[in-house]
Motif scaffolding. Sequence first.
Motif, PDB file in Angstrom:
ATOM      1  N   PHE A  99       0.845  -1.193   0.000  1.00  0.00           N
ATOM      2  CA  PHE A  99       0.000   0.000   0.000  1.00  0.00           C
ATOM      3  C   PHE A  99       0.882   1.245   0.000  1.00  0.00           C
ATOM      4  CE2 PHE A  99      -3.028  -3.054   1.852  1.00  0.00           C
ATOM      5  CZ  PHE A  99      -4.196  -2.724   1.173  1.00  0.00           C
ATOM      6  N   GLY A 100       0.612   2.135  -0.957  1.00  0.00           N
ATOM      7  CA  GLY A 100       1.354   3.390  -0.991  1.00  0.00           C
ATOM      8  C   GLY A 100       2.478   3.369  -2.000  1.00  0.00           C
ATOM      9  N   VAL A 101       2.140   3.110  -3.265  1.00  0.00           N
ATOM     10  CA  VAL A 101       3.153   3.026  -4.311  1.00  0.00           C
ATOM     11  C   VAL A 101       3.549   4.444  -4.718  1.00  0.00           C
ATOM     12  CG1 VAL A 101       3.714   2.210  -6.622  1.00  0.00           C
ATOM     13  CG2 VAL A 101       2.265   0.814  -5.120  1.00  0.00           C
ATOM     14  N   GLY A 102       4.604   4.926  -4.114  1.00  0.00           N
ATOM     15  CA  GLY A 102       5.120   6.248  -4.429  1.00  0.00           C
ATOM     16  C   GLY A 102       6.595   6.181  -4.740  1.00  0.00           C
ATOM     17  N   ASN A 103       7.227   7.333  -4.751  1.00  0.00           N
ATOM     18  CA  ASN A 103       8.639   7.376  -5.115  1.00  0.00           C
ATOM     19  C   ASN A 103       9.530   6.664  -4.110  1.00  0.00           C
ATOM     20  OD1 ASN A 103       7.825   8.878  -7.306  1.00  0.00           O
ATOM     21  ND2 ASN A 103       9.381  10.456  -7.033  1.00  0.00           N
ATOM     22  N   GLY A 116       0.910  -3.694  -6.201  1.00  0.00           N
ATOM     23  CA  GLY A 116       0.578  -2.409  -5.608  1.00  0.00           C
ATOM     24  C   GLY A 116      -0.894  -2.316  -5.253  1.00  0.00           C
ATOM     25  N   ALA A 117      -1.199  -1.446  -4.283  1.00  0.00           N
ATOM     26  CA  ALA A 117      -2.588  -1.212  -3.874  1.00  0.00           C
ATOM     27  C   ALA A 117      -2.676   0.180  -3.259  1.00  0.00           C
ATOM     28  CB  ALA A 117      -3.067  -2.274  -2.890  1.00  0.00           C
ATOM     29  N   GLY A 118      -3.890   0.680  -3.145  1.00  0.00           N
ATOM     30  CA  GLY A 118      -4.085   1.996  -2.543  1.00  0.00           C
ATOM     31  C   GLY A 118      -5.554   2.264  -2.311  1.00  0.00           C
ATOM     32  N   VAL A 119      -5.836   3.374  -1.640  1.00  0.00           N
ATOM     33  CA  VAL A 119      -7.225   3.731  -1.343  1.00  0.00           C
ATOM     34  C   VAL A 119      -7.566   5.145  -1.805  1.00  0.00           C
ATOM     35  CG1 VAL A 119      -7.358   2.177   0.641  1.00  0.00           C
ATOM     36  CG2 VAL A 119      -6.624   4.555   0.988  1.00  0.00           C
ATOM     37  N   LEU A 120      -6.574   5.918  -2.243  1.00  0.00           N
ATOM     38  CA  LEU A 120      -6.801   7.315  -2.579  1.00  0.00           C
ATOM     39  C   LEU A 120      -7.068   7.495  -4.069  1.00  0.00           C
ATOM     40  CD1 LEU A 120      -3.932   8.925  -0.460  1.00  0.00           C
ATOM     41  CD2 LEU A 120      -6.326   8.577   0.194  1.00  0.00           C
ATOM     42  N   GLU A 121      -7.969   8.410  -4.374  1.00  0.00           N
ATOM     43  CA  GLU A 121      -8.300   8.688  -5.766  1.00  0.00           C
ATOM     44  C   GLU A 121      -7.069   9.145  -6.546  1.00  0.00           C
ATOM     45  OE1 GLU A 121     -10.798   8.869  -9.075  1.00  0.00           O
ATOM     46  OE2 GLU A 121     -11.216   8.049  -7.070  1.00  0.00           O
ATOM     47  N   GLY A 122      -6.215   9.946  -5.883  1.00  0.00           N
ATOM     48  CA  GLY A 122      -5.037  10.470  -6.547  1.00  0.00           C
ATOM     49  C   GLY A 122      -4.032   9.412  -6.954  1.00  0.00           C
ATOM     50  N   GLU A 123      -4.113   8.218  -6.363  1.00  0.00           N
ATOM     51  CA  GLU A 123      -3.172   7.157  -6.701  1.00  0.00           C
ATOM     52  C   GLU A 123      -3.457   6.533  -8.067  1.00  0.00           C
ATOM     53  OE1 GLU A 123      -1.728   4.844  -2.909  1.00  0.00           O
ATOM     54  OE2 GLU A 123      -3.853   5.325  -2.638  1.00  0.00           O
ATOM     55  N   LYS A 124      -4.638   6.791  -8.590  1.00  0.00           N
ATOM     56  CA  LYS A 124      -4.993   6.193  -9.883  1.00  0.00           C
ATOM     57  C   LYS A 124      -4.117   6.735 -11.009  1.00  0.00           C
ATOM     58  CE  LYS A 124      -9.807   5.130  -8.722  1.00  0.00           C
ATOM     59  NZ  LYS A 124     -11.242   5.389  -9.033  1.00  0.00           N
ATOM     60  N   ALA A 125      -3.705   7.989 -10.907  1.00  0.00           N
ATOM     61  CA  ALA A 125      -2.871   8.568 -11.961  1.00  0.00           C
ATOM     62  C   ALA A 125      -1.521   7.878 -12.022  1.00  0.00           C
ATOM     63  CB  ALA A 125      -2.700  10.069 -11.720  1.00  0.00           C
ATOM     64  N   GLY A 126      -0.915   7.628 -10.860  1.00  0.00           N
ATOM     65  CA  GLY A 126       0.351   6.912 -10.828  1.00  0.00           C
ATOM     66  C   GLY A 126       0.212   5.499 -11.345  1.00  0.00           C
ATOM     67  N   ALA A 131       7.252   7.785 -17.806  1.00  0.00           N
ATOM     68  CA  ALA A 131       6.250   8.737 -17.331  1.00  0.00           C
ATOM     69  C   ALA A 131       6.370   9.027 -15.842  1.00  0.00           C
ATOM     70  CB  ALA A 131       4.847   8.205 -17.635  1.00  0.00           C
ATOM     71  N   TRP A 132       7.025   8.138 -15.105  1.00  0.00           N
ATOM     72  CA  TRP A 132       7.121   8.322 -13.651  1.00  0.00           C
ATOM     73  C   TRP A 132       8.434   7.738 -13.131  1.00  0.00           C
ATOM     74  CZ3 TRP A 132       3.423   5.946  -9.436  1.00  0.00           C
ATOM     75  CH2 TRP A 132       3.500   6.710  -8.262  1.00  0.00           C
ATOM     76  N   PRO A 133       9.559   8.297 -13.543  1.00  0.00           N
ATOM     77  CA  PRO A 133      10.844   7.800 -13.039  1.00  0.00           C
ATOM     78  C   PRO A 133      11.070   8.246 -11.602  1.00  0.00           C
ATOM     79  CG  PRO A 133      11.205   9.762 -14.342  1.00  0.00           C
ATOM     80  CD  PRO A 133       9.726   9.448 -14.439  1.00  0.00           C
ATOM     81  N   VAL A 134      12.063   7.671 -10.969  1.00  0.00           N
ATOM     82  CA  VAL A 134      12.458   8.040  -9.607  1.00  0.00           C
ATOM     83  C   VAL A 134      13.915   8.464  -9.625  1.00  0.00           C
ATOM     84  CG1 VAL A 134      12.787   7.237  -7.256  1.00  0.00           C
ATOM     85  CG2 VAL A 134      10.818   6.437  -8.560  1.00  0.00           C
ATOM     86  N   PHE A 135      14.198   9.646  -9.108  1.00  0.00           N
ATOM     87  CA  PHE A 135      15.568  10.109  -8.912  1.00  0.00           C
ATOM     88  C   PHE A 135      15.854  10.075  -7.411  1.00  0.00           C
ATOM     89  CE2 PHE A 135      15.170  11.161 -13.183  1.00  0.00           C
ATOM     90  CZ  PHE A 135      16.336  11.726 -13.697  1.00  0.00           C
ATOM     91  N   CYS A 136      17.028   9.588  -7.030  1.00  0.00           N
ATOM     92  CA  CYS A 136      17.341   9.446  -5.615  1.00  0.00           C
ATOM     93  C   CYS A 136      18.853   9.504  -5.419  1.00  0.00           C
ATOM     94  CB  CYS A 136      16.776   8.133  -5.057  1.00  0.00           C
ATOM     95  SG  CYS A 136      17.351   6.657  -5.943  1.00  0.00           S
ATOM     96  N   GLU A 137      19.253   9.551  -4.176  1.00  0.00           N
ATOM     97  CA  GLU A 137      20.670   9.503  -3.842  1.00  0.00           C
ATOM     98  C   GLU A 137      21.177   8.066  -3.934  1.00  0.00           C
ATOM     99  OE1 GLU A 137      21.499  10.317   0.273  1.00  0.00           O
ATOM    100  OE2 GLU A 137      19.686   9.316   0.957  1.00  0.00           O
TER     101      GLU A 137
END
Length: 490
Positions: free
Chosen positions: A34-38, A64-74, A253-259
């Motif tokens: 839950f919570g597929v983010g960067n 992946g899974a989620g409950v928020l409407e905003g997660e659909k875009a990701g 469309a949704w890369p991740v940049f990190c240290e």
Amino acid sequence: MTVRLSSSNLAKLPGSVAVPSYKRSEISAGILHFGVGNFHRSHQAVYLDDLFNLGGDHDWGIVGAGVLEGEKAGRQKLAEQDWLTTVVEQDAGHAAARVTGAMVDFLVPGDTDAIVAKLADPAIRIISLTITEGGYFIDPSTGRFNPQDPDIVTDAGDPDHPKTVFGLILTGLRRRREAEEKPFTVMCCDNIPHNGHVTMDTLCGLAELYDPAFASWVADNVAFPNAMVDRITPATTDRERELLKQEFGVEDAWPVFCEPFKQWVLEDRFTLGRPALEKVGVQFVEDVSPFELMKIRILNGGHAAIAYPAGLMDIHFVHEAMQHELVRGYLEKLHLTEIMPTVPPVPDTDLEAYRQLIVQRFSNPKIGDTIRRLCLDGSNRQPKFIIPTIADQLRDGGSIEGLALESALWCRYCYGTTESGAEIAPNDPNWDRLVATSRSAKADPAAWLGMEDIYGEVGRAPVFAEAFARHLTALWRNGTRTVLGRYLSG
């Protein structure tokens, strides 16, 4: 020429971009996340990708899974590239790109039936979470589960139609118990002290509201390992997408940049086994508490210390804040005189070397981490990253001058304008309340400390209240630069 990321295009990617060495068709799901983010995609998913590249544990893929409407875009972005993510590690002298393939599916956020069915699937043996520090329904003043939260009340009143992550997990556990299947492990990967215990308290607290016997079963049968996780991972913008195209020739469309740095310290308590993550650098320990306290106070507390003065002075990037003599000096003095004294020894760790590493990481010019991200959600982060340190210093008779200044800077930031007069866009779930309280505190500093749910007893301590009021008054009268300079001069 650039190549659009997809499974069919992996072989067409430039040779400078690493790709999975395993067959993704051989990866099956063992983890529901839950919570597929960067952060998740730069951390847990990278560790699993490393493990799969070694040739084993291929039954621990991520759904992946989620409950928020905003997660659909990701989800839509990842679906169009077959759940693949490009991860770019950068520091001053290093840049490397890789494609990770540990995710095998991403259920539609809010699709209760599909999520519960997957939770009930015996193949799923770990539920992992990165739902932010504010996602656990905790009362900041007590640090305990808040049964009065409206979302919790709703789930408790209709547990068969859950809306929260915790309601979904409980429904999945009920299905497994009814089917006489063993329960999964619930593994929190958020920056919360004792995050496994916090997760258990929230899950059992919700269950207690409608079925106390079931709550006891959860407490007795589900494992909740504590963990410390660390990797600085900013949000993705068009800047990162364009850099990936220009420097590596990949369209994602949704890369991740990190240290380059990453760390995961985890207690080895799992009900249905776990992937062999020790093979790829995860440190398994009996007690994660010393590691998480070190990280939360030195790194997360350090982030809070530089965030608000930099925000007030219209500094955009974190590395730019670290180039500012006053901000960098404030962080160093606060670390050495007030934060470090509250951090006990950590096994096999030199605390001063760790502090210096944190300063080096904050100064990384390639990450593009923003001050606004560090300022985000102070109403949830301050009670976890700063206020407990104040409480310890008050208890031990130590200095709280720099910590009181940090609180005053947060208050001044929440007024809603920088020192140049620029408006600060809402940056907290409780922004309206914070702005109103900050504006009252301009004339009456006690109004800010009167937020009992945030400050609790710390706000009532006379020595802290006096220092806070003095610093807030000085910030309004003289400005951030002058106040920081005076603090540094003693």
